[in-house]
Design a protein around this motif. Structure first.
Motif, PDB file in Angstrom:
ATOM      1  N   UNK A 133       0.061   7.547 -12.705  1.00  0.00           N
ATOM      2  CA  UNK A 133       0.374   8.929 -13.077  1.00  0.00           C
ATOM      3  C   UNK A 133       1.876   9.171 -13.127  1.00  0.00           C
ATOM      4  N   UNK A 134       2.586   8.562 -12.186  1.00  0.00           N
ATOM      5  CA  UNK A 134       4.045   8.725 -12.149  1.00  0.00           C
ATOM      6  C   UNK A 134       4.686   8.095 -13.387  1.00  0.00           C
ATOM      7  N   UNK A 135       4.142   6.951 -13.803  1.00  0.00           N
ATOM      8  CA  UNK A 135       4.652   6.320 -15.041  1.00  0.00           C
ATOM      9  C   UNK A 135       4.404   7.235 -16.237  1.00  0.00           C
ATOM     10  N   UNK A 136       3.205   7.826 -16.260  1.00  0.00           N
ATOM     11  CA  UNK A 136       2.881   8.749 -17.356  1.00  0.00           C
ATOM     12  C   UNK A 136       3.795   9.974 -17.310  1.00  0.00           C
ATOM     13  N   UNK A 137       4.119  10.425 -16.107  1.00  0.00           N
ATOM     14  CA  UNK A 137       5.002  11.578 -15.966  1.00  0.00           C
ATOM     15  C   UNK A 137       6.366  11.323 -16.607  1.00  0.00           C
ATOM     16  N   UNK A 138       6.862  10.081 -16.448  1.00  0.00           N
ATOM     17  CA  UNK A 138       8.148   9.731 -17.080  1.00  0.00           C
ATOM     18  C   UNK A 138       7.992   9.717 -18.602  1.00  0.00           C
ATOM     19  N   UNK A 139       6.879   9.159 -19.069  1.00  0.00           N
ATOM     20  CA  UNK A 139       6.629   9.163 -20.526  1.00  0.00           C
ATOM     21  C   UNK A 139       6.577  10.603 -21.045  1.00  0.00           C
ATOM     22  N   UNK A 140       5.868  11.468 -20.311  1.00  0.00           N
ATOM     23  CA  UNK A 140       5.770  12.876 -20.728  1.00  0.00           C
ATOM     24  C   UNK A 140       7.152  13.514 -20.820  1.00  0.00           C
ATOM     25  N   UNK A 141       7.949  13.297 -19.763  1.00  0.00           N
ATOM     26  CA  UNK A 141       9.284  13.924 -19.723  1.00  0.00           C
ATOM     27  C   UNK A 141      10.151  13.405 -20.871  1.00  0.00           C
TER      28      UNK A 141
END
Ligand SMILES: [Zn+2]
Length: 316
Positions: free
Chosen positions: A230-238
């Motif tokens: 989820x944290x990796x996805x959060x960086x992608x989202x940002x």
């Protein structure tokens, strides 16, 4: 439609735009003499569950954009020469007021061609079934969130516990990069999974005022789910949000976002400024610096979450 840095953090309080009931005039319900911003009162805190304070009057934000309520979560109408796009549908018991507000700003509900759902939580899609029936419009949600929407059928929610949820008939299941083309608007749909699997944001919204146009974005991405992936996805989202360049207007899906609402004021603080704006003054919703501030904070927060999760994973 083809379906297919150093920015000062200015809080609403610093600008002295915490509102009293008197300043709100007739367009807003009485909030008493609360020192906190209206956007915050509606969204969080002890009064946020009061029904009547949510039933606000609609207001024009740009020549082609209206906020049609309610107070805590926003529904927007984007008008084009070929029809209207409705962003989000709020939920009961506010949908009757939403419909009244749409008519009040002079839009025939039958002219709504697309209803775009930010994500599969009831405060965004709760009115979609009624609006779909009333308008005949296409309802657009990210494919992953249609599952959530359909699963809410017949359950109840705490805003309207007496009545089971109604959900829209599944219609357009959108994916990353899909477009909505209507009239002079060419919107691009993005996904930012986390808050829900199909959380959406939309770029390419052209807002008009006088002879000027401004670049708008609806929704702001958001963090991923808990844990390393989820944290990796959060960086992608940002990063995906940051890749949208030149944003001047942030169309918030809610009036207030913690911790500060949105640097410079939430929806209703800016609405109050708009109401008292002098000729020639800028539209208070046009605020590229506040958007850039938000983008940078989201990037920093996402990187920190990822670093924390990687440290946890490495420590096992
Ligand atoms: Zn949500």
């Amino acid at each position: 439609m083809r379906v297919s840095k150093q920015i000062a953090l200015v809080t609403a309080g610093c600008l002295g735009i915490a509102l009293s009931a008197g300043e709100l005039g007739s367009t807003m319900p009485a909030f008493g003499q609360a020192a906190e911003p209206v956007s915050k009162t509606c969204r969080e805190g002890p009064r946020a569950r009061e029904i009547e304070i949510q039933k606000i009057e609609p207001f024009k934000m740009f020549d082609n954009l209206y906020h049609v309520g309610p107070c805590y979560v926003a529904a927007y109408l984007l008008t084009t020469p070929q029809g209207v796009i409705l962003f989000d549908t709020t939920q009961e018991p506010f949908v009757g007021k939403l419909i009244d507000n749409i008519k009040k700003v002079g839009v025939n509900p039958r002219d709504i061609k697309y209803i775009v759902i930010n994500h599969g939580h009831i405060d965004h899609f709760g009115g979609a079934a009624r609006m779909q029936e009333l308008t005949g419009a296409h309802v657009v949600a990210i494919a992953e969130d249609w599952t959530m929407i359909e699963a809410a059928e017949g359950k109840t929610n705490n805003r309207d516990p007496e009545h089971p949820n109604r959900v829209p008939k599944i219609d357009i299941a959108a994916h990353e990069g899909d477009h909505i083309d209507l009239g002079d608007q060419h919107l691009i749909i993005h996904t930012a999974p986390g808050h829900t699997p199909g959380n959406m944001f939309v770029e390419g919204i052209v807002l008009k005022e006088g002879g000027q146009t401004y670049k708008g974005i609806w929704g702001g991405g958001g963090a991923g789910v808990k844990g390393l992936e989820g944290a990796k996805q959060g960086v992608i989202n940002a990063q995906k949000v940051a890749a949208v360049k030149g944003v001047q207007v942030y169309l918030m899906t809610h009036s207030w976002q913690p911790p500060n609402g949105y640097a410079g004021g939430g929806v209703h603080e800016r609405a109050a400024l708009l109401k008292t704006r002098k000729p020639g003054d800028p539209n208070p919703f046009v605020d590229p610096a506040a958007w850039e501030n938000r983008v940078q904070r989201q990037l920093v927060a996402a990187q920190k979450t990822l670093a924390d999760e990687q440290a946890k994973a490495g420590g096992k």
